[in-house]
Design a protein around this motif. Structure first.
Motif, PDB file in Angstrom:
ATOM      1  N   UNK A 130       0.832  -1.201   0.000  1.00 23.91           N
ATOM      2  CA  UNK A 130       0.000   0.000   0.000  1.00 23.91           C
ATOM      3  C   UNK A 130       0.867   1.252   0.000  1.00 23.91           C
ATOM      4  N   UNK A 131       1.854   1.301   0.885  1.00 19.28           N
ATOM      5  CA  UNK A 131       2.697   2.486   1.011  1.00 19.28           C
ATOM      6  C   UNK A 131       3.474   2.765  -0.273  1.00 19.28           C
ATOM      7  N   UNK A 132       3.987   1.727  -0.906  1.00 18.55           N
ATOM      8  CA  UNK A 132       4.747   1.906  -2.141  1.00 18.55           C
ATOM      9  C   UNK A 132       3.871   2.328  -3.318  1.00 18.55           C
ATOM     10  N   UNK A 133       2.599   2.010  -3.278  1.00 17.63           N
ATOM     11  CA  UNK A 133       1.694   2.351  -4.382  1.00 17.63           C
ATOM     12  C   UNK A 133       1.198   3.796  -4.312  1.00 17.63           C
ATOM     13  N   UNK A 134       1.371   4.457  -3.172  1.00 13.12           N
ATOM     14  CA  UNK A 134       0.864   5.822  -3.010  1.00 13.12           C
ATOM     15  C   UNK A 134       1.767   6.849  -3.686  1.00 13.12           C
ATOM     16  N   UNK A 135       1.168   7.950  -4.135  1.00 14.21           N
ATOM     17  CA  UNK A 135       1.914   9.072  -4.695  1.00 14.21           C
ATOM     18  C   UNK A 135       2.754   9.681  -3.577  1.00 14.21           C
ATOM     19  N   UNK A 136       4.077   9.759  -3.732  1.00 13.21           N
ATOM     20  CA  UNK A 136       4.903  10.299  -2.652  1.00 13.21           C
ATOM     21  C   UNK A 136       4.755  11.811  -2.470  1.00 13.21           C
ATOM     22  N   UNK A 137       4.284  12.514  -3.481  1.00 12.30           N
ATOM     23  CA  UNK A 137       4.100  13.961  -3.400  1.00 12.30           C
ATOM     24  C   UNK A 137       2.727  14.336  -3.948  1.00 12.30           C
ATOM     25  N   UNK A 138       1.671  13.956  -3.237  1.00 14.14           N
ATOM     26  CA  UNK A 138       0.323  14.245  -3.758  1.00 14.14           C
ATOM     27  C   UNK A 138       0.036  15.741  -3.747  1.00 14.14           C
TER      28      UNK A 138
END
Length: 176
Positions: A130-138
């Protein structure tokens, strides 16, 4: 080392030659702890479904991780809802089974996770996925306006600087 917030250990000695389906879901307390760990405003849902089997090269888990989270805009800190729908293909390998030599992986190689002891942790695998799939700079809808107000110009507004500006002027003169 303490156990992860969302620990769902599966003992490796319970895997036979067949495939077993394992479904997991984080409870409210686990989701709150995961949100704190990954710097999220909230984790509203985190679930995983895996088909797990034992192979000669380790334990293989294929499946899907699904999540609903709230991230903070990297510019304004406004809440941004996000969904994760991620297929996973993992190979769990015992820590002590790996030597220091470099391992060459093929294109279809599975992502590798290491485990210590007698169990793999599908909850931790789901949380990391989950964490790796998220946009790091939304960025939320107000981000561009906030950046403009702070004097930050966009790439489109950026003009050639210094020596490049002079070169552009010379090229423009040659065209005339």
């Amino acid at each position: 080392m303490s156990a992860p917030e969302f620990s769902r250990p599966e003992r490796i000695d319970t895997f036979g030659t067949g495939e077993r389906t394992v479904s997991i879901a984080a409870n409210e307390a686990e989701r709150a702890a995961i949100a704190a760990r990954f710097g999220l405003l909230a984790v509203d849902r985190l679930e995983g479904e895996f088909k797990v089997r034992s192979e000669a090269a380790g334990i293989v888990a294929r499946g899907h991780v699904s999540a609903a989270v709230v991230q903070a805009c990297s510019v304004t800190d406004d809440p941004i809802p996000a969904k994760v729908e991620e297929d996973v293909a993992l190979r769990f390998i015992a820590d002590d089974a790996v030597d220091e030599e470099e391992i060459e992986l093929s294109e279809d190689a599975l992502d590798t996770m290491f485990y210590a002891g007698s169990a793999i942790d599908l909850g931790e695998a789901a949380a990391e996925t989950m964490a790796l799939a998220l946009d790091p700079f939304p960025r939320g809808p107000n981000a561009a306006a906030a950046l403009r107000a702070a004097g930050v110009i966009s790439e489109d507004e950026l003009k050639p600087l210094g020596a490049l500006a002079g070169l552009k002027g010379l090229l423009d003169q040659k065209k005339d």
